[in-house]
Design a protein around this motif. Structure first.
Motif, PDB file in Angstrom:
ATOM      1  N   SER A  44       0.807  -1.231   0.000  1.00 31.40           N
ATOM      2  CA  SER A  44       0.000   0.000   0.000  1.00 31.40           C
ATOM      3  C   SER A  44       0.835   1.274   0.000  1.00 31.40           C
ATOM      4  O   SER A  44       0.347   2.331  -0.391  1.00 31.40           O
ATOM      5  N   SER A  45       2.107   1.181   0.400  1.00 33.06           N
ATOM      6  CA  SER A  45       2.914   2.406   0.499  1.00 33.06           C
ATOM      7  C   SER A  45       3.027   3.120  -0.838  1.00 33.06           C
ATOM      8  O   SER A  45       3.185   4.327  -0.907  1.00 33.06           O
ATOM      9  N   ARG A  46       2.894   2.364  -1.939  1.00 32.85           N
ATOM     10  CA  ARG A  46       3.049   2.985  -3.270  1.00 32.85           C
ATOM     11  C   ARG A  46       1.941   3.986  -3.566  1.00 32.85           C
ATOM     12  O   ARG A  46       2.013   4.706  -4.542  1.00 32.85           O
ATOM     13  N   LEU A  47       0.911   4.030  -2.724  1.00 34.22           N
ATOM     14  CA  LEU A  47      -0.100   5.079  -2.888  1.00 34.22           C
ATOM     15  C   LEU A  47       0.438   6.422  -2.393  1.00 34.22           C
ATOM     16  O   LEU A  47      -0.111   7.466  -2.680  1.00 34.22           O
ATOM     17  N   PHE A  48       1.530   6.377  -1.618  1.00 31.14           N
ATOM     18  CA  PHE A  48       2.060   7.612  -1.030  1.00 31.14           C
ATOM     19  C   PHE A  48       3.465   7.945  -1.496  1.00 31.14           C
ATOM     20  O   PHE A  48       3.866   9.090  -1.509  1.00 31.14           O
ATOM     21  N   VAL A  49       4.228   6.897  -1.796  1.00 38.37           N
ATOM     22  CA  VAL A  49       5.640   7.147  -2.091  1.00 38.37           C
ATOM     23  C   VAL A  49       6.094   6.121  -3.133  1.00 38.37           C
ATOM     24  O   VAL A  49       5.665   4.966  -3.103  1.00 38.37           O
ATOM     25  N   HIS A  50       6.884   6.565  -4.087  1.00 41.25           N
ATOM     26  CA  HIS A  50       7.365   5.665  -5.136  1.00 41.25           C
ATOM     27  C   HIS A  50       8.262   4.594  -4.496  1.00 41.25           C
ATOM     28  O   HIS A  50       9.051   4.895  -3.609  1.00 41.25           O
TER      29      HIS A  50
END
Length: 468
Positions: free
Chosen positions: A72-78
């Motif tokens: 899910s982190s890819r929704l906030f940071v590449h």
């Protein structure tokens, strides 16, 4: 070498409420920008969540946390920025950049950092198609190895496995491009001299059971190449906390997911083409009955995606309007299948059948019983609504981690299904036919349909005139 905490498979870790019961929760994590309720991580600032991912001498993050956060982190940071931050934190906290490196200290932390890198490269290998990711990975690996030679072997192994995976996916993409090119060429020939190349499906494979098995081969192969992150990347939007950067939405990031959706459409059109093509009513009826049997076998195997594609093909207007043809078919079996895939009550019947197949898969002794191939468009739709229905951030700017446990639960179930080895023997001739035989466009289907059974009303007559 210190043993990593043993982590159970995902399905066992997500309990029925969808929360992760944190398995190795070290006490001091209940603060520092993370918010828990009854030992469940509910939210946190992005920085605190990144910190929570990084192991130290006394702590290794829980495996479900690693999967959920990397997903899910890819929704906030590449991913490459996340990788850079993780590397920076590892090097800084463990003082890995100091000249007089303490070997004992490295021995305590290195296996944990390696374990984290292993989980990342094994579960999200496509992240590393990015040069910047590879650079960071190699830099951190060198830091660990320079502290102690014994880690070189593990690092080499990790890199070899990763490179092999990336090479395989590149080959797969080349094969897909070739298949698409071949079917386009065939279609050109079909338009000029239709009879010369067109065989029909029953001549190629007269056993519906065998055809269902070959369809299952195609489904499992294509499923296997979809990365878990593609489900999230399909919905990446701009993060409101990201002031100027337009969010990373590189089309290539969902290529395998798109190829799988295209396969579904192709199969539907193939079914419609095979039914509309024969000139004689008796032949058309035979093809219809054949596909009803194939669909039933797909249902028994647990291949719901092919089943749904076949039903969609039979329900296309050019096929469903062939009343005289349908009159010659025993339709009872077809209605049972249609009932199974009935969209009413949010696909209640199908979801019940899927749950049954998923249960069977968990206790299965053979690969044959493990097969669960979900109706894929519905799976994407479910994930889409889960994503749309909940905010990624809470009003205080914290990341809404409760939502991401739920997302990870859905995706991790899919991850188990896509790893099943296909137990059936491959038949190259049938596979080749299914993947490359030309299929009609909508117009060609209508034309064939009207030529088989003439137009019935003014609308159909006008359409036929235009098409001719």
């Amino acid at each position: 070498q210190e043993r990593m905490p043993q982590t159970p498979p995902f399905a066992a870790v997500f309990d029925s409420s969808g929360y992760n019961r944190n398995l190795y929760q070290s006490k001091e994590d209940n603060c520092g920008g993370l918010y828990y309720h009854e030992n469940n991580l509910l939210s946190g600032s992005l920085e605190a969540l990144i910190q929570h991912l990084v192991p130290n001498v006394d702590y290794y993050p829980d495996r479900t946390y690693i999967f959920t956060f990397l997903l899910s982190s890819r929704l906030f940071v590449h991913p490459y920025e996340l990788m850079a931050k993780v590397c920076h934190l590892c090097i800084e906290q463990q003082r890995l950049s100091e000249p007089g490196l303490d070997k004992n200290r490295v021995r305590k932390i290195a296996p944990k950092i390696l374990q984290l890198l292993t989980e990342w490269t094994e579960t999200f290998p496509y992240d590393f198609r990015d040069e910047r990711m590879m650079r960071n990975l190699k830099e951190l690996a060198q830091r660990i190895a320079s502290g102690d030679e014994m880690y070189w072997k593990n690092i080499q192994q990790l890199l070899q496995n990763l490179i092999r995976k990336l090479a395989t996916v590149s080959q797969y993409e080349e094969v897909l491009a070739k298949i698409n090119a071949t079917s386009t060429d065939c279609l050109t020939v079909l338009k000029t001299k239709p009879q010369s190349i067109q065989r029909d499906i029953i001549t190629v494979c007269n056993d519906p059971y065998v055809l269902a098995q070959q369809l299952t081969h195609i489904e499992l192969e294509r499923l296997n190449y979809i990365g878990p992150e593609e489900f999230v990347q399909a919905f990446v939007q701009k993060d409101p906390f990201d002031n100027d950067k337009s969010c990373y939405r590189d089309q290539k990031k969902t290529r395998n997911l798109e190829a799988y959706v295209e396969w579904f459409n192709r199969l539907s059109y193939l079914v419609a083409t095979e039914i509309c093509m024969p000139v004689k009513k008796k032949h058309r009826a035979r093809v219809l009955e054949y596909f009803i049997d194939v669909a039933r076998e797909c249902f028994n195997i647990g291949n719901f995606n092919s089943l749904m594609a076949i039903i969609s093909g039979m329900n296309m207007s050019p096929v469903s309007r062939l009343k005289k043809t349908w009159a010659k078919v025993k339709t009872a079996k077809f209605y049972i299948l249609e009932h199974q895939m009935d969209p009413s009550s949010n696909f209640y019947n199908y979801r019940t059948a899927l749950r049954g197949a998923a249960q069977r898969s968990l206790t299965a002794h053979s690969n044959r019983e493990k097969i669960v191939i979900p109706f894929f468009s519905l799976l994407i739709k479910d994930i889409y609504f889960l994503n749309e229905g909940c905010a990624n951030r809470l009003p205080n700017g914290h990341v809404n981690f409760e939502k991401f446990w739920e997302l990870a639960k859905q995706v991790s179930e899919f991850m188990m299904w896509k790893q099943v080895e296909c137990p059936f023997e491959r038949d190259r001739k049938i596979l080749q036919y299914l993947l490359t035989v030309p299929v009609f466009s909508d117009d060609a289907l209508y034309l064939a349909s009207y030529e088989s059974e003439g137009p019935e009303n003014h609308i159909e007559k006008d359409r036929w005139k235009t098409l001719r």
